[in-house]
Design a protein around this motif. Structure first.
Motif, mmCIF file in Angstrom:
data_model
loop_
_atom_site.group_PDB
_atom_site.id
_atom_site.type_symbol
_atom_site.label_atom_id
_atom_site.label_comp_id
_atom_site.label_asym_id
_atom_site.label_seq_id
_atom_site.Cartn_x
_atom_site.Cartn_y
_atom_site.Cartn_z
ATOM 1 N N SER A 109 0.834 -1.195 0.000
ATOM 2 C CA SER A 109 0.000 0.000 0.000
ATOM 3 C C SER A 109 0.871 1.247 0.000
ATOM 4 C CB SER A 109 -0.924 0.008 1.217
ATOM 5 O OG SER A 109 -0.153 -0.039 2.410
ATOM 6 N N THR A 110 0.353 2.313 -0.580
ATOM 7 C CA THR A 110 1.096 3.567 -0.672
ATOM 8 C C THR A 110 0.216 4.735 -0.256
ATOM 9 O OG1 THR A 110 0.477 3.869 -2.994
ATOM 10 C CG2 THR A 110 2.547 2.707 -2.551
ATOM 11 N N ALA A 111 0.858 5.864 -0.003
ATOM 12 C CA ALA A 111 0.159 7.093 0.373
ATOM 13 C C ALA A 111 0.694 8.237 -0.470
ATOM 14 C CB ALA A 111 0.355 7.384 1.860
ATOM 15 N N ALA A 112 0.016 9.378 -0.412
ATOM 16 C CA ALA A 112 0.436 10.547 -1.188
ATOM 17 C C ALA A 112 1.829 11.012 -0.772
ATOM 18 C CB ALA A 112 -0.578 11.671 -1.011
ATOM 19 N N TYR A 113 2.601 11.478 -1.749
ATOM 20 C CA TYR A 113 3.991 11.898 -1.552
ATOM 21 C C TYR A 113 4.117 13.313 -2.122
ATOM 22 C CZ TYR A 113 9.116 11.046 -1.530
ATOM 23 O OH TYR A 113 10.475 11.070 -1.287
ATOM 24 N N THR A 114 4.130 14.316 -1.261
ATOM 25 C CA THR A 114 4.124 15.698 -1.731
ATOM 26 C C THR A 114 5.443 16.054 -2.404
ATOM 27 O OG1 THR A 114 4.970 16.581 0.351
ATOM 28 C CG2 THR A 114 2.575 16.357 0.136
ATOM 29 N N LEU A 115 5.393 17.047 -3.268
ATOM 30 C CA LEU A 115 6.583 17.469 -3.994
ATOM 31 C C LEU A 115 7.666 17.967 -3.050
ATOM 32 C CD1 LEU A 115 8.138 18.163 -6.566
ATOM 33 C CD2 LEU A 115 6.934 20.327 -6.637
ATOM 34 N N VAL A 116 7.289 18.724 -2.026
ATOM 35 C CA VAL A 116 8.276 19.255 -1.083
ATOM 36 C C VAL A 116 9.048 18.120 -0.425
ATOM 37 C CG1 VAL A 116 8.570 20.547 1.050
ATOM 38 C CG2 VAL A 116 6.967 21.358 -0.666
ATOM 39 N N GLU A 117 8.335 17.103 0.016
ATOM 40 C CA GLU A 117 8.980 15.958 0.651
ATOM 41 C C GLU A 117 9.812 15.173 -0.352
ATOM 42 O OE1 GLU A 117 7.684 12.362 3.725
ATOM 43 O OE2 GLU A 117 6.182 13.357 2.489
ATOM 44 N N CYS A 118 9.291 15.027 -1.563
ATOM 45 C CA CYS A 118 9.999 14.296 -2.605
ATOM 46 C C CYS A 118 11.323 14.968 -2.958
ATOM 47 C CB CYS A 118 9.101 14.187 -3.833
ATOM 48 S SG CYS A 118 9.867 13.410 -5.268
ATOM 49 N N VAL A 119 11.307 16.294 -3.117
ATOM 50 C CA VAL A 119 12.527 17.016 -3.472
ATOM 51 C C VAL A 119 13.558 16.934 -2.351
ATOM 52 C CG1 VAL A 119 13.465 19.308 -3.925
ATOM 53 C CG2 VAL A 119 11.400 18.563 -5.107
ATOM 54 N N HIS A 120 13.103 17.045 -1.108
ATOM 55 C CA HIS A 120 14.031 16.925 0.019
ATOM 56 C C HIS A 120 14.704 15.547 0.022
ATOM 57 C CE1 HIS A 120 15.727 17.032 4.054
ATOM 58 N NE2 HIS A 120 15.097 15.897 4.310
ATOM 59 N N ASP A 121 13.923 14.497 -0.162
ATOM 60 C CA ASP A 121 14.486 13.148 -0.172
ATOM 61 C C ASP A 121 15.438 12.958 -1.343
ATOM 62 O OD1 ASP A 121 12.998 12.547 2.060
ATOM 63 O OD2 ASP A 121 11.353 11.614 0.948
ATOM 64 N N LEU A 122 15.106 13.545 -2.490
ATOM 65 C CA LEU A 122 15.971 13.432 -3.663
ATOM 66 C C LEU A 122 17.315 14.109 -3.415
ATOM 67 C CD1 LEU A 122 16.466 12.721 -6.642
ATOM 68 C CD2 LEU A 122 15.326 14.866 -7.257
ATOM 69 N N LEU A 123 17.306 15.304 -2.840
ATOM 70 C CA LEU A 123 18.557 16.009 -2.550
ATOM 71 C C LEU A 123 19.381 15.255 -1.519
ATOM 72 C CD1 LEU A 123 17.329 19.721 -2.470
ATOM 73 C CD2 LEU A 123 18.716 18.626 -4.228
ATOM 74 N N ASP A 124 18.722 14.690 -0.514
ATOM 75 C CA ASP A 124 19.452 13.929 0.506
ATOM 76 C C ASP A 124 20.073 12.677 -0.103
ATOM 77 O OD1 ASP A 124 19.951 13.617 3.541
ATOM 78 O OD2 ASP A 124 19.101 11.666 2.975
ATOM 79 N N LEU A 125 19.316 11.985 -0.975
ATOM 80 C CA LEU A 125 19.847 10.809 -1.662
ATOM 81 C C LEU A 125 21.052 11.175 -2.516
ATOM 82 C CD1 LEU A 125 19.576 7.861 -2.852
ATOM 83 C CD2 LEU A 125 18.118 8.893 -4.602
ATOM 84 N N ALA A 126 20.936 12.264 -3.280
ATOM 85 C CA ALA A 126 22.035 12.673 -4.157
ATOM 86 C C ALA A 126 23.257 13.102 -3.356
ATOM 87 C CB ALA A 126 21.567 13.803 -5.075
ATOM 88 N N ALA A 127 23.042 13.825 -2.252
ATOM 89 C CA ALA A 127 24.169 14.267 -1.424
ATOM 90 C C ALA A 127 24.926 13.081 -0.847
ATOM 91 C CB ALA A 127 23.654 15.165 -0.301
ATOM 92 N N ARG A 128 24.209 12.024 -0.531
ATOM 93 C CA ARG A 128 24.832 10.846 0.066
ATOM 94 C C ARG A 128 25.469 9.940 -0.997
ATOM 95 N NH1 ARG A 128 23.681 8.174 4.935
ATOM 96 N NH2 ARG A 128 21.868 9.538 5.222
ATOM 97 N N MET A 129 24.802 9.740 -2.126
ATOM 98 C CA MET A 129 25.188 8.682 -3.060
ATOM 99 C C MET A 129 25.998 9.150 -4.265
ATOM 100 S SD MET A 129 24.005 6.066 -1.520
ATOM 101 C CE MET A 129 24.085 4.778 -2.751
ATOM 102 N N LEU A 130 26.043 10.459 -4.526
ATOM 103 C CA LEU A 130 26.840 10.943 -5.657
ATOM 104 C C LEU A 130 28.314 11.060 -5.273
ATOM 105 C CD1 LEU A 130 24.704 13.774 -7.321
ATOM 106 C CD2 LEU A 130 25.316 11.574 -8.319
ATOM 107 N N VAL A 131 29.199 10.798 -6.234
ATOM 108 C CA VAL A 131 30.622 11.042 -6.033
ATOM 109 C C VAL A 131 30.868 12.551 -6.041
ATOM 110 C CG1 VAL A 131 31.220 8.856 -7.130
ATOM 111 C CG2 VAL A 131 31.124 10.936 -8.506
ATOM 112 N N MET A 132 32.016 12.972 -5.543
ATOM 113 C CA MET A 132 32.361 14.395 -5.603
ATOM 114 C C MET A 132 32.444 14.836 -7.065
ATOM 115 S SD MET A 132 32.665 16.171 -2.856
ATOM 116 C CE MET A 132 33.783 17.466 -3.343
#
Length: 483
Positions: free
Chosen positions: A348-371
């Motif tokens: 099951s899933t629930a609504a995922y707001t853009l604000v929350e989505c963008v924050h999670d995306l930036l956190d993922l990229a900050a952690r997983m991208l190389v310098m």
């Protein structure tokens, strides 16, 4: 050295960001391995021809070598050609004087008797008949061509290009005076990619499949190349990864909908079949994963060279995250899926707001991208009362290097953001990013709350705004500006 760069007259805001990303990829700014990402100013030198509008397809650009210019031109989607300019003028007499004064040591190696050549006549703002083109070629008799003409596969291709005096409002950028250019072609875009990869011939499509031209632009701005690993956390039907794989990158994707990444519409109509259709290397993996609850083990960092995606912001498709409404509200507790139902279970899933989505995306990229890795993604912009919302998401690990806007309606557009990772991910920066996220959410609360962007974009125009015909006439009419 200065070169003449001629762009296709479309997607105007995307031209320089794509060019500068490719210039960085091909070494125009030096060795990136020893670069200081916080202080190095990576800006190309641009200048316009005389009397030209900034939206003109003609630009002069300074590049360190012809090899860099050729690599950029051959890889770009929006560069029609890059040329070594032998001369320019307001008329053919001025052009002849300029070409004759161009250094012989630069011209003569391309005019030898052993070589073959071709002269192409092109124009912007008007159409030249075949007779007019032949007359212009014959007018170049002052250039001492000694080689043989080869129209199919010449050693050297020369271009004679001219602009019209666009004093009238014909939908093109205004040019006060006519300008004529003559030069040797260094390289040009391969526009055959666009019809080859067009969506209408794609095996597996979804409602949010990225247009082929835009997908290639995103891959270029992310600097996809052999040896690099590119990740799309909202992979869908894989359109973005297809473009990255075409440029030789290894690819990996994830999506919350297991029916997309696992099943598709059958064994011969799924994400994998899209790569097979074009003879591209298969992704190293497609995950059923939630961007809100990433699957990576603790301590895993700096895996991807680029993250390219089109986040779900509620216009064509709404964002979803794990956990139903009752689970998130605490009405029911977590449950364990029985073993006999695991193969076909859809969580099951629930609504995922853009604000929350963008924050999670930036956190993922900050952690997983190389310098030095790149994050390239679309972000929606809502226009109210003629104003433009320009407050973009921020993160202390990233530097925003490019923004390219694409208008989709009078009220709504999307902006392609390109960010470069410039700092190592730490818990302190993660906390600071969380604070910025709260400020970002507060600033966007009025139109991003509950992900209700769809209703704002497609709601009828305010009746008090006046006659719609008047507002349309007040906008610039440059062709391609709002493509």
């Amino acid at each position: 050295m200065w070169y003449l760069c001629v762009f296709y007259h479309r997607l105007l805001d995307y031209r320089k960001p794509e060019f500068e990303s490719l210039a960085d990829l091909f070494g125009a700014f030096g060795d990136k391995r020893s670069s200081d990402f916080n202080t190095q100013d990576k800006v190309l030198q641009w200048r316009l021809p005389k009397h030209h509008h900034p939206d003109s397809p003609f630009h002069f650009v300074h590049l360190p070598s012809e090899d860099v210019a050729r690599n950029i031109a051959n890889r770009s989607i929006l560069v029609k050609g890059i040329y070594e300019l032998w001369g320019e003028g307001n008329d053919f007499e001025e052009l002849e004087e300029a070409v004759k004064s161009y250094p012989d040591e630069r011209k003569l190696p391309y005019l030898e008797s052993e070589s073959t050549f071709k002269v192409t006549v092109d124009s912007f703002g008007k159409v030249l008949s075949l007779q007019e083109q032949n007359e212009r070629i014959q007018g170049l008799s002052y250039i001492p061509f000694k080689g043989r003409v080869n129209l199919k596969n010449p050693d050297h291709n020369f271009w004679l290009m001219e602009t019209d005096e666009n004093e009238t409002n014909n939908g093109l950028p205004p040019v006060v005076k006519r300008r004529i250019f003559f030069g040797r072609e260094i390289g040009g875009a391969d526009r055959k990619l666009i019809p080859l990869y067009q969506l209408k011939t794609r095996n597996y499509l979804g409602p949010t499949a990225m247009d082929a031209e835009m997908a290639f632009l995103m891959a270029n701005q992310a600097q996809a190349a052999p040896g690099k690993l590119v990740y799309d956390p909202f992979v869908g039907t894989g359109s973005i990864l297809v473009s990255a794989a075409h440029f030789g990158a290894m690819t990996m994707g994830a999506d919350i909908d297991i029916r997309v990444v696992r099943d598709g519409r059958g064994p011969d109509c799924n994400v994998w079949s899209n790569f097979k259709q074009y003879g591209l290397p298969m992704p190293i993996g497609l995950l059923r994963a939630d961007n809100n609850l990433p699957p990576w083990r603790p301590g895993l960092k700096e895996v991807f060279d680029a993250i390219i995606c089109d986040p779900p912001y509620g216009v064509r498709a709404g964002g979803r995250k794990s956990g139903g409404r009752k689970l998130l509200k605490g009405i029911v507790g977590p449950y364990t899926v029985p073993d006999d139902k695991r193969a076909d279970h859809i969580p099951s899933t629930a609504a995922y707001t853009l604000v929350e989505c963008v924050h999670d995306l930036l956190d993922l990229a900050a952690r997983m991208l190389v310098m030095g890795g790149r994050l390239v993604f679309f972000y929606p912009v809502l226009r109210e009362d003629g104003s433009v919302e320009t407050h973009f998401p921020e993160h202390l690990c990233f530097k925003l290097v490019a923004t390219s806007e694409q208008m989709l309606s009078s009220r709504y557009s999307r902006v392609l953001l390109t960010m470069v990772k410039t700092s190592l991910y730490t818990e302190e920066l993660a906390l600071a990013a969380r604070i910025k996220h709260l400020e970002f959410r507060e600033n966007h609360l009025k139109w991003l709350e509950n992900g209700n962007l769809h209703s704002l974009v497609f709601s009828p125009a305010d009746a008090e705004s006046g006659d719609s015909k008047v507002s349309k006439e007040s906008k610039p009419k440059y062709r391609g500006k709002y493509v």
